[in-house]
Write a protein that holds these residues in place. Sequence first.
Motif, short mmCIF file in Angstrom:
data_model
loop_
_atom_site.label_atom_id
_atom_site.label_comp_id
_atom_site.label_asym_id
_atom_site.label_seq_id
_atom_site.Cartn_x
_atom_site.Cartn_y
_atom_site.Cartn_z
N ALA A 75 40.37 -23.54 16.07
CA ALA A 75 41.81 -23.59 16.11
C ALA A 75 42.04 -22.16 15.23
O ALA A 75 43.04 -21.23 15.53
N LEU A 76 41.33 -22.16 13.88
CA LEU A 76 41.54 -20.91 13.45
C LEU A 76 40.86 -19.62 14.08
O LEU A 76 41.53 -18.63 13.83
N SER A 77 40.02 -19.83 14.81
CA SER A 77 39.30 -18.80 15.48
C SER A 77 40.43 -18.24 16.32
O SER A 77 40.75 -16.85 16.82
N ASP A 78 41.00 -19.31 17.12
CA ASP A 78 41.95 -18.86 18.23
C ASP A 78 43.39 -18.22 17.56
O ASP A 78 43.93 -17.25 18.09
N THR A 79 43.57 -18.61 16.27
CA THR A 79 44.84 -18.19 15.84
C THR A 79 44.54 -16.68 15.37
O THR A 79 45.38 -15.81 15.31
N MET A 80 43.23 -16.53 14.91
CA MET A 80 43.03 -15.06 14.23
C MET A 80 42.90 -14.17 15.39
O MET A 80 43.38 -13.04 15.09
N ILE A 81 42.33 -14.46 16.30
CA ILE A 81 42.38 -13.66 17.61
C ILE A 81 43.67 -13.41 18.17
O ILE A 81 44.04 -12.29 18.46
N ARG A 82 44.69 -14.31 18.07
CA ARG A 82 46.03 -14.00 18.51
C ARG A 82 46.67 -13.15 17.38
O ARG A 82 47.32 -12.18 17.72
N TYR A 83 46.31 -13.18 16.03
CA TYR A 83 46.87 -12.14 15.18
C TYR A 83 46.40 -10.87 15.37
O TYR A 83 47.34 -10.14 15.42
N TRP A 84 45.07 -10.61 15.75
CA TRP A 84 44.59 -9.47 15.94
C TRP A 84 45.11 -8.78 17.07
O TRP A 84 45.48 -7.73 17.00
N ALA A 85 45.24 -9.49 17.95
CA ALA A 85 45.68 -9.11 19.53
C ALA A 85 47.09 -8.72 19.42
O ALA A 85 47.44 -7.61 20.06
N ASN A 86 47.92 -9.45 18.78
CA ASN A 86 49.36 -9.29 18.57
C ASN A 86 49.50 -7.95 17.84
O ASN A 86 50.56 -7.04 18.27
N PHE A 87 48.57 -7.75 16.83
CA PHE A 87 48.67 -6.61 15.99
C PHE A 87 48.56 -5.41 17.09
O PHE A 87 49.20 -4.39 16.97
N ALA B 274 38.95 -10.13 24.37
CA ALA B 274 39.87 -9.54 25.34
C ALA B 274 40.66 -10.30 26.43
O ALA B 274 41.52 -9.95 26.37
N VAL B 275 40.10 -11.52 26.60
CA VAL B 275 41.02 -12.42 27.49
C VAL B 275 42.01 -13.18 26.95
O VAL B 275 43.10 -13.07 27.50
N THR B 276 41.80 -13.84 25.69
CA THR B 276 42.79 -14.52 25.15
C THR B 276 43.74 -13.37 24.60
O THR B 276 45.10 -13.80 24.86
N GLY B 277 43.47 -12.36 23.96
CA GLY B 277 44.29 -11.26 23.72
C GLY B 277 44.68 -10.42 24.57
O GLY B 277 45.73 -9.56 24.24
N THR C 229 37.20 -5.74 29.92
CA THR C 229 38.60 -5.81 29.98
C THR C 229 39.10 -7.19 30.66
O THR C 229 38.23 -7.69 31.63
N PRO C 230 40.09 -7.44 30.42
CA PRO C 230 40.80 -8.77 31.14
C PRO C 230 40.90 -8.32 32.70
O PRO C 230 40.90 -7.34 32.78
N LYS C 231 40.89 -9.52 33.52
CA LYS C 231 40.78 -9.36 34.99
C LYS C 231 42.07 -8.60 35.51
O LYS C 231 42.06 -7.85 36.54
N SER C 232 43.12 -8.74 34.62
CA SER C 232 44.38 -8.15 35.03
C SER C 232 44.62 -6.67 34.90
O SER C 232 45.34 -5.91 35.22
N ASP D 141 37.11 -14.17 34.60
CA ASP D 141 38.26 -13.81 33.76
C ASP D 141 38.40 -12.31 33.40
O ASP D 141 39.10 -11.99 32.41
N ARG D 142 37.23 -11.70 33.60
CA ARG D 142 37.00 -10.17 32.79
C ARG D 142 36.17 -9.47 33.68
O ARG D 142 35.34 -9.94 34.52
N ARG D 143 36.00 -8.00 33.31
CA ARG D 143 35.02 -7.22 34.03
C ARG D 143 34.42 -6.69 32.81
O ARG D 143 34.87 -6.18 31.63
#
Length: 527
Positions: A464-476, A145-148, A111-114, A46-48
């Motif tokens: 679940a909190l970790s996933d939400t924080m990762i999404r917040y930080w990545a959205n930002f 990197a991958v989720t975000g 990096t994410p794979k894409s 899923d990443r490099r």
Amino acid sequence: MKRLLALPLALLLVAGCNEDPPPQAEPPGPVVHTDTGDVRGIVHPDRRVFNGVPYAAPPVGDLRWAPPEPAKPWTGERAATKPGSACPQNKNAIANLASSNEDCLFLNVTTPKSASPEQRKPVMVWIHGDGAIGAGDQFDPARLAVTGDVVVITFNFRLGVFGGFGFPGLEHSGTIGLQDQRAVLRWVQRNAAAFGGDPANVTLFGVSYGATATSAHLMSEQSRGLFHRVIMQSGFTLMDMPAGATYPGLPALPWYGWTTTKDAETQGQVVAKQLGCKDLACLRKVPAPKLLAVPQVMNIFQPYALGNDQLPPDPDKALAAGNFTEVPVLSGTTRDEHTTFVAFFRELAGSPVTAAGYPELLRTAFGDQAAKVAAEYPLKDYPTPARAWAAVITDRMWARSQLRQNQLLSAKNPLWFYEFADRDAPLDIPFPKGYDPGAWHAGDVSYLFPDSKSTAAMRPDQVALSDTMIRYWANFAHRGDPNGTGVPEWKRFSGPGSVQSLAPGKIAPVDYEQEHRLAFWRSLEPK
């Protein structure tokens, strides 16, 4: 702290053979061309990952305490499969990491794979905390990197006496570590696109000392244009320190995390005397282990020096005047910041906080206002004297300064304010047995850089909190706003009641001023 472990997997299919099969070559990793040469990394499903990439020349010999010089180009492919050496530091109770190798200016790219030069992702550049210990590879950015869907860069920079040293006649006294960080940001501008990162969308983020360093780049004209968003986790940009608040016997300080060029040079002269040196030429010949053994520098971060060509003389006045880069900001603290410091600098250091000693701590810190503080924070309201003292200093030092910092920044920059409030966060540093640290300083880091060990220690609601924080930080990082699909609404900061509390199963606004009794602390300020 987190280590990134790359474990190769070999699948051997053997039929009709009694002998051991010959070793199989690993599949070739990805190759990226940087401005100093080609690097071959590691490919995951899923990443490099590219580890141990030099971003500057080894700061050895005459380059000790000099601004970072360009890395020397190489020919052929350089293996980027292992992290480079950590910068010189002593092992201590928090980190089992020691090094005397000054050839340490390396970075790591995940990096994410894409990600590709044609499909560029936001870049997030992480500055680790402490200032005297640590290394970039201690943090696992895989899920971020991958989720975000972002490129994450971690790196090493000169620490302690090697990064914050000052001495009369030394150009750039007290700012060398800061300049290492800027060299990484310049490397990103030159090379991020080759890794599939967008050099026009760079988020600089850090924790504790790293967050304060991030604020330094906000205020430094030399760093402008090198980043486009910032995230500051538990920094101390505007934080002063009452007497004895952190270390027993330490007098009150106007800044926690900064010094002046003059004071940095005076401290450097003390170190030189300990080593029998009178000039820089002598100091640059002192072996790194001997320099690390000087009592004045052992495991002690060196604050960055103010009032020079790198930083303004007064951060408070700089922020109040709007003299900082205009970029979106995400900034916050943990609910119980000071429990970590009470644990390590009092409980484990042989100077525990006791009921009998609590009044004297208050008198030392607050003088004739001690009785008012004792009435506001009575021992009966806390499970232990240590927690009472931690609550006092969390509110007075951390919350008070964080609110002022964010108020000043938000006058010019869009800002989102958070408080990490998981009081049962997994522990990855050795707190005293039976000690309850609550939502401790840097306890949020493993939620953003989770590895298999920290995730295994989490309950489902914490994952679940970790996933939400990762999404917040990545959205930002993607848009300059933490909001997005699938996460609770986070209102832009408009006052103390618009702070987002981040707790398992309870992500919602909290009144930060009321929670930390900031009206009481304002009442004690000189009129």
